[in-house]
Each structure stands twice: as structure tokens, then as C-alpha cells.
Design a protein around this motif. Structure first.
Motif, PDB file in Angstrom:
ATOM      1  N   ASP A   1      54.708  20.007 -31.979  1.00 57.87           N
ATOM      2  CA  ASP A   1      55.557  20.589 -31.709  1.00 57.87           C
ATOM      3  C   ASP A   1      55.325  21.334 -30.278  1.00 57.87           C
ATOM      4  O   ASP A   1      54.499  21.763 -30.127  1.00 57.87           O
ATOM      5  CB  ASP A   1      55.796  21.583 -32.745  1.00 57.87           C
ATOM      6  CG  ASP A   1      57.155  22.552 -32.299  1.00 57.87           C
ATOM      7  OD1 ASP A   1      58.195  22.019 -32.244  1.00 57.87           O
ATOM      8  OD2 ASP A   1      56.915  23.799 -32.257  1.00 57.87           O
TER       9      ASP A   1
ATOM     10  N   THR B   1      54.405  25.032 -30.914  1.00 58.76           N
ATOM     11  CA  THR B   1      53.002  25.575 -31.390  1.00 58.76           C
ATOM     12  C   THR B   1      52.014  25.058 -30.463  1.00 58.76           C
ATOM     13  O   THR B   1      50.931  25.838 -30.494  1.00 58.76           O
ATOM     14  CB  THR B   1      52.906  24.519 -32.708  1.00 58.76           C
ATOM     15  OG1 THR B   1      53.988  24.812 -33.582  1.00 58.76           O
ATOM     16  CG2 THR B   1      51.810  24.778 -33.166  1.00 58.76           C
ATOM     17  N   ASN B   2      52.294  24.112 -29.640  1.00 53.98           N
ATOM     18  CA  ASN B   2      51.324  23.740 -28.540  1.00 53.98           C
ATOM     19  C   ASN B   2      51.275  25.031 -27.568  1.00 53.98           C
ATOM     20  O   ASN B   2      49.892  25.132 -26.788  1.00 53.98           O
ATOM     21  CB  ASN B   2      51.437  22.539 -27.837  1.00 53.98           C
ATOM     22  CG  ASN B   2      51.485  21.466 -28.763  1.00 53.98           C
ATOM     23  OD1 ASN B   2      51.062  21.259 -29.721  1.00 53.98           O
ATOM     24  ND2 ASN B   2      52.205  20.311 -28.264  1.00 53.98           N
TER      25      ASN B   2
ATOM     26  N   GLN C   1      57.432  30.233 -39.234  1.00 54.70           N
ATOM     27  CA  GLN C   1      57.550  30.290 -40.536  1.00 54.70           C
ATOM     28  C   GLN C   1      59.100  30.343 -40.610  1.00 54.70           C
ATOM     29  O   GLN C   1      59.491  29.990 -41.942  1.00 54.70           O
ATOM     30  CB  GLN C   1      57.032  31.699 -40.992  1.00 54.70           C
ATOM     31  CG  GLN C   1      55.646  31.744 -41.013  1.00 54.70           C
ATOM     32  CD  GLN C   1      54.686  30.443 -41.477  1.00 54.70           C
ATOM     33  OE1 GLN C   1      55.042  30.105 -42.519  1.00 54.70           O
ATOM     34  NE2 GLN C   1      53.921  30.032 -40.656  1.00 54.70           N
TER      35      GLN C   1
ATOM     36  N   THR D   1      51.976  28.157 -27.946  1.00 54.50           N
ATOM     37  CA  THR D   1      51.641  29.468 -28.738  1.00 54.50           C
ATOM     38  C   THR D   1      50.444  29.499 -29.738  1.00 54.50           C
ATOM     39  O   THR D   1      49.923  30.734 -29.753  1.00 54.50           O
ATOM     40  CB  THR D   1      52.836  29.955 -29.420  1.00 54.50           C
ATOM     41  OG1 THR D   1      53.170  29.185 -30.432  1.00 54.50           O
ATOM     42  CG2 THR D   1      54.222  30.207 -28.437  1.00 54.50           C
ATOM     43  N   GLY D   2      50.316  28.521 -30.278  1.00 53.94           N
ATOM     44  CA  GLY D   2      49.437  28.379 -31.308  1.00 53.94           C
ATOM     45  C   GLY D   2      49.902  28.760 -32.705  1.00 53.94           C
ATOM     46  O   GLY D   2      48.941  28.938 -33.559  1.00 53.94           O
ATOM     47  N   ILE D   3      50.962  29.157 -32.663  1.00 50.80           N
ATOM     48  CA  ILE D   3      51.866  29.852 -34.033  1.00 50.80           C
ATOM     49  C   ILE D   3      52.894  28.939 -34.371  1.00 50.80           C
ATOM     50  O   ILE D   3      53.535  28.200 -33.814  1.00 50.80           O
ATOM     51  CB  ILE D   3      52.433  31.191 -33.453  1.00 50.80           C
ATOM     52  CG1 ILE D   3      51.411  32.135 -32.927  1.00 50.80           C
ATOM     53  CG2 ILE D   3      53.061  31.768 -34.969  1.00 50.80           C
ATOM     54  CD1 ILE D   3      52.187  33.483 -32.468  1.00 50.80           C
ATOM     55  N   THR D   4      52.551  28.450 -35.744  1.00 50.04           N
ATOM     56  CA  THR D   4      53.557  27.818 -36.372  1.00 50.04           C
ATOM     57  C   THR D   4      54.601  28.609 -37.062  1.00 50.04           C
ATOM     58  O   THR D   4      54.463  29.352 -38.003  1.00 50.04           O
ATOM     59  CB  THR D   4      52.874  27.058 -37.364  1.00 50.04           C
ATOM     60  OG1 THR D   4      51.978  26.210 -37.064  1.00 50.04           O
ATOM     61  CG2 THR D   4      53.858  26.069 -38.147  1.00 50.04           C
TER      62      THR D   4
ATOM     63  N   ARG E   1      61.096  31.372 -34.734  1.00 49.16           N
ATOM     64  CA  ARG E   1      61.152  30.159 -33.928  1.00 49.16           C
ATOM     65  C   ARG E   1      61.973  30.674 -32.638  1.00 49.16           C
ATOM     66  O   ARG E   1      61.424  30.358 -31.387  1.00 49.16           O
ATOM     67  CB  ARG E   1      61.607  28.752 -34.493  1.00 49.16           C
ATOM     68  CG  ARG E   1      61.876  27.724 -33.384  1.00 49.16           C
ATOM     69  CD  ARG E   1      62.191  26.485 -34.112  1.00 49.16           C
ATOM     70  NE  ARG E   1      60.987  25.860 -35.016  1.00 49.16           N
ATOM     71  CZ  ARG E   1      60.472  25.153 -34.236  1.00 49.16           C
ATOM     72  NH1 ARG E   1      60.323  24.829 -33.179  1.00 49.16           N
ATOM     73  NH2 ARG E   1      59.363  24.556 -35.143  1.00 49.16           N
TER      74      ARG E   1
END
Length: 343
Positions: free
Chosen positions: A33, A36-37, A44, A39-42, A49
Motif C-alpha cells: 500500500d 503504508t510505504n 486501522q 508512513t510505515g503505519i497500517t 487512513r
């Protein structure tokens, strides 16, 4: 002069824009994603998002995202590493000088040894001395840099134990990062034995520098030799001999400068090879430079570090190449009338 500087400045800016565009597009080329690439955050949930997308302008078009990315770069906000959590600007500011230092010393060795030996081989062209130097330089240039570095580690570090295996300086010394050049920083630090720290840093630097310098020196010898042989075949050399000038007078007045001028543009080409070899050697000697840093980022999938790191390396190579070519034009203005339109 103003026209030449303007052309080079335009070339530099356009090249940086292309590099920035390629760096920007990597976020969409990496697997996974995009959010995610970056920010390093997935995320929730959708609320998180949307908030992250607004922060990174992902809710807008590609052009606006690219403009935002350029603004962040110019402001020095290069993002944060997923692994260390530190600003990428600070990490690159530490790793890049280490690579530049290694490359600088290797290039100095190549210039100090390669150019005089190349002049000697050219002046003794097609003699036993020339064939010997040419064979040795060709043999040295044929070595892959990673193989040569591994041989140095095996022989001098593991077998003989006369050189450190890895690192930039012993852990006994705490050297603050002032200039980024470890040899200079050891002389600036206080409250330690500076001479001992300098020798220890020099001890760590010998093998990686030599691994790069041997190949670069061999290339410099061959370039200089070829240039001298070309100059010796020019009509003005024959005219100088017919006037009764001595061999030294011909060399100092006609050969020295005229043979050096064609070498400078070729040195710009060697810059790319030199930095590439330095980045390879860093990974083998655990030298804390930009090459080793990028390899660790690849292993750990630190995408922001990869994106900005590759942009920083590309910018360094382009800057040095353009500066060398500009310097060559300044000292040899006659190139302008023959090379108009090449830049």
C-alpha cells in the motif's frame, strides 16, 4: 561565461527535477500500500487512513502530490526512517560524508600515482617499461572491486591480522561528527589522545581505500597514457623537435598541459564508477557510508530511506559530474566552439 553558467544551471535544475520525479514515483512502485510505504503505519480504520492521506496529500492528484514532495525536500523535511525513527536528513548527513571521504582519498591516490605513471608510460610508449606498466594496469583494472576487497579481508585481516576487519574507528574512541570526515574529526576532538585516534582511524581506512584506489589508479594510468600518445603524434610535437628543443622542453611546454586537458572530461565519467565502487566496498567492510546504509534499508524494507537515499546519491553524482565538466570548460575555452549544443 554567463551563457555557459546559465546552460549548466539549467541542465542541473532539469536533471534534479527528473531525479525528484523518479524518486517520487518509487512510492507507487514499491510493493504494498502506498500510504503504508510512506508512513510505515497500517491504518486501522477509514478515519485514520483519510487523516494520513490528507497529511501526505494522497487525496489530491499526482501533480499536487509531486509539488508537495518537492516542497518537503526543499524545506529539509525528508521524512523519517521506519527502523531508527530518526529524520532521514540527519542520517544521510552522517552517512554521505563517510562515502565522500572514502572516495576522495581513493581519487587522490589515483591522481598522485596514476597521472605521473601514465605520463611516464606514454613518454616511453611501446617500450618494455610501457608494456610492463600497461599490463599491470590492465590486470589491476580487471579485478572486480568486491573480489579485491574480499581478498584484502582474507589476507590482511583474517590471515595476517594487520588490519581491522570492519568499522571506521575503534569503539574505544567516541568521536563526535563535526565535519563527517573521520580523519579530520579525530584532530578536532578534545580530551583524548588525538594522535592515537588518528592512527586508529587511518588503520581502519587503509584497506577499503586501497580496494577502490587500485582500480581507479589503473584506469587513470591507461587514460593518461593514451592521451600522451595522442599528443606525441601531433604535428606541433614534430615541429618542436625540428627546432631542436630538448625532450624536457617539449614535455613541459607542449605535452604536459595538452595531454592533461582530455583527461578531465574522462574523470567526470570515473566519478560514477568511483562512488559505485565505494558503496560496494562499504558493505564488505561495514563502513558506515551511504552504500551500507542503503543496503540495510533494502534488507529492512525502509522505503522512505530508499527513496531519499537514492535521490541523494544521484544528486551527488550529477553535481560532481557537472562541476568537473564546467571546470574543464573554464580552463579550456576552445571546447566551446566544437561542442556547442552538447549541453
Amino acid at each position: 561565461m554567463i551563457t555557459i553558467l546559465t546552460r549548466y544551471l539549467t541542465l542541473f535544475v532539469l536533471t534534479l527535477l527528473v531525479l525528484a520525479a523518479l524518486s517520487f514515483s518509487l512510492a507507487y512502485l514499491f510493493p504494498g500500500d502506498v500510504l503504508t510505504n510512506l508512513t510505515g503505519i497500517t491504518p486501522q480504520n477509514e478515519i485514520q487512513r483519510e487523516a494520513l492521506a490528507r497529511q501526505y496529500k494522497l487525496d489530491q492528484g499526482y501533480v499536487f502530490q509531486f509539488i508537495h514532495y518537492l516542497g518537503q525536500l526543499l524545506n529539509g523535511n525528508w521524512g523519517y526512517s521506519f527502523i531508527s525513527g530518526l529524520p532521514l536528513r540527519d542520517e544521510i548527513g552522517i552517512a554521505m560524508p563517510a562515502t565522500i571521504e572514502l572516495s576522495t582519498y581513493a581519487m587522490l591516490i589515483a591522481i598522485v600515482i596514476g597521472i605521473p605513471v601514465g605520463y611516464y608510460a606514454g613518454m616511453k610508449s611501446y617500450t618494455t617499461a610501457d608494456h610492463t606498466i600497461n599490463s599491470i594496469s590492465l590486470f589491476s583494472y580487471s579485478f572486480p572491486v568486491y573480489w579485491l576487497a574480499l581478498v584484502f579481508i582474507l589476507v590482511f585481516s583474517l590471515e595476517l591480522g594487520v588490519a581491522p576487519l570492519s568499522g571506521r574507528i575503534s569503539l574505544l574512541f567516541d568521536i563526535p561528527n563535526v565535519t563527517g570526515f573521520i580523519l579530520i574529526d579525530t584532530l578536532l576532538v578534545k580530551d583524548i589522545d588525538r594522535s592515537l585516534a588518528f592512527r586508529d582511524a587511518l588503520h581502519h581506512m587503509v584497506l577499503p581505500t586501497l580496494a577502490i584506489a587500485i582500480i581507479t589508479t589503473a584506469a587513470m594510468i591507461r587514460l593518461t597514457r593514451r592521451s600522451v600518445i595522442d599528443v606525441l603524434s601531433r604535428p606541433y610535437i614534430t615541429a618542436a623537435r625540428s627546432r631542436g628543443l630538448s625532450r624536457w622542453q617539449i614535455f613541459s611546454r607542449h605535452i604536459l598541459r595538452n595531454a592533461l586537458l582530455p583527461i578531465l572530461p574522462l574523470m567526470a565519467i570515473q566519478i560514477t564508477t568511483l562512488i559505485t565502487n565505494a558503496m560496494i566496498v562499504e558493505t564488505l567492510f561495514s563502513w558506515p557510508g551511504i552504500g551500507n546504509w542503503l543496503i540495510q534499508a533494502i534488507y529492512q524494507r525502509d522505503y522512505p530511506a530508499l527513496r531519499v537515499g537514492m535521490l541523494a546519491v544521484s544528486t551527488l553524482v550529477i553535481t560532481l559530474t557537472i562541476l568537473i565538466d564546467l571546470f574543464n570548460r573554464l580552463i579550456d575555452p576552445s571546447r566551446e566552439k566544437y561542442e556547442r549544443g552538447t549541453v
